[in-house]
Design a protein around this motif. Sequence first.
Motif, PDB file in Angstrom:
ATOM      1  N   TYR A 178       5.196 -34.961 -20.305  1.00 44.30           N
ATOM      2  CA  TYR A 178       6.776 -34.234 -20.341  1.00 44.30           C
ATOM      3  C   TYR A 178       6.495 -33.536 -22.348  1.00 44.30           C
ATOM      4  CZ  TYR A 178      11.383 -33.393 -20.908  1.00 44.30           C
ATOM      5  OH  TYR A 178      13.203 -32.812 -21.104  1.00 44.30           O
ATOM      6  N   SER A 179       6.650 -34.973 -22.737  1.00 41.37           N
ATOM      7  CA  SER A 179       6.463 -34.905 -24.608  1.00 41.37           C
ATOM      8  C   SER A 179       5.835 -33.591 -24.800  1.00 41.37           C
ATOM      9  CB  SER A 179       5.985 -35.569 -24.996  1.00 41.37           C
ATOM     10  OG  SER A 179       7.631 -37.176 -24.689  1.00 41.37           O
ATOM     11  N   PHE A 180       4.778 -33.440 -24.423  1.00 38.04           N
ATOM     12  CA  PHE A 180       3.432 -32.038 -25.250  1.00 38.04           C
ATOM     13  C   PHE A 180       4.255 -30.980 -24.022  1.00 38.04           C
ATOM     14  CE2 PHE A 180       0.287 -29.263 -23.672  1.00 38.04           C
ATOM     15  CZ  PHE A 180      -0.231 -29.042 -25.127  1.00 38.04           C
ATOM     16  N   LEU A 181       5.134 -31.192 -23.020  1.00 36.03           N
ATOM     17  CA  LEU A 181       5.460 -30.063 -22.273  1.00 36.03           C
ATOM     18  C   LEU A 181       6.826 -29.206 -23.091  1.00 36.03           C
ATOM     19  CD1 LEU A 181       4.612 -30.496 -18.279  1.00 36.03           C
ATOM     20  CD2 LEU A 181       3.023 -28.662 -20.432  1.00 36.03           C
ATOM     21  N   GLN A 182       7.644 -30.684 -23.482  1.00 38.92           N
ATOM     22  CA  GLN A 182       8.526 -30.158 -24.581  1.00 38.92           C
ATOM     23  C   GLN A 182       8.140 -29.185 -25.577  1.00 38.92           C
ATOM     24  OE1 GLN A 182      11.097 -33.701 -25.907  1.00 38.92           O
ATOM     25  NE2 GLN A 182      12.986 -32.193 -24.959  1.00 38.92           N
ATOM     26  N   PHE A 183       6.975 -30.237 -26.597  1.00 45.86           N
ATOM     27  CA  PHE A 183       6.513 -29.671 -27.747  1.00 45.86           C
ATOM     28  C   PHE A 183       6.107 -28.674 -27.548  1.00 45.86           C
ATOM     29  CE2 PHE A 183       3.133 -29.207 -30.575  1.00 45.86           C
ATOM     30  CZ  PHE A 183       3.534 -29.391 -31.559  1.00 45.86           C
ATOM     31  N   SER A 222      -1.605 -35.986 -27.702  1.00 45.47           N
ATOM     32  CA  SER A 222      -1.833 -37.346 -27.438  1.00 45.47           C
ATOM     33  C   SER A 222      -2.738 -38.627 -28.109  1.00 45.47           C
ATOM     34  CB  SER A 222      -2.169 -37.502 -25.702  1.00 45.47           C
ATOM     35  OG  SER A 222      -3.579 -36.766 -25.364  1.00 45.47           O
ATOM     36  N   GLY A 223      -3.805 -38.332 -28.760  1.00 42.35           N
ATOM     37  CA  GLY A 223      -4.193 -38.667 -29.492  1.00 42.35           C
ATOM     38  C   GLY A 223      -5.836 -39.754 -28.780  1.00 42.35           C
TER      39      GLY A 223
END
Length: 252
Positions: free
Chosen positions: A3-8, A25-26
């Motif tokens: 979710y954090s990635f898609l928001q980014f 994500s690393g």
Amino acid sequence: MEYSFLQFVALHSGLFLRRHFLQFSGLKSGELITNLLKRLQKNRHSRILKLSKNVSVYHLNSRTIHQASGYENPRHRHPHRVDYVKTKLFAIDYVLENRNFHYLPAEEEKVSFFTKNLQIPLADLPVKTYKTPNSKTETHRYFVYKFPLYVTSLSSELPVVHFSYVDPRPLGSVIDYVNHLRSYPGLLNRLQEFRFIFIYHASARWKNAESIFQTLRQSGFNLNREDLELSKLFHLRRAWECQEYEKSGSLK
């Protein structure tokens, strides 16, 4: 994490590559991104664009996801030409490499920051007027060039604004670059200090970009000659010249 990635992505580009998720994500394993891409396709939240036979670009075109980011940008949801796609990929590369800065991705954020935090008149902000066909209605849009813009030294009285321009083509249009610069004179004149970052495709382009910038400052776009003595810097930043951006000139 997903979710954090898609928001980014929704905030900064609307487009991404598999490696962008791994960098964000690393992680080294591609299993998580593979599963995410399958879910996005199944739910029709994304579509695949082809820059070349071996390079897939994922276009996040879900209104639901973009609205959830808090800063919906309709342009991020609609299909675009290859130059736009490459510009957004270069931009997200830059932001990923510089994630610790305070970015202002949305038009509302930029307008609020300059008019309220820096007390700059709205009339001095870069604006473009759009007219509705067969109507006298006009819409004013600010900062229509959606290049990365961030602020450092927020705790100080005079935060430093970092503007940027992304040139995604080996032979990018000089006219586009000049028009971009000419939309900012009112704002730049109001700032005691700023940085301008040129993110480019071809490594020989930055010298021309710097020369054009200095020429325009000295002979035009409403910047006074005395401004040349201020500590305003033209900061050059090399783009990450990824092979996948160079293999094709069209989308499929």
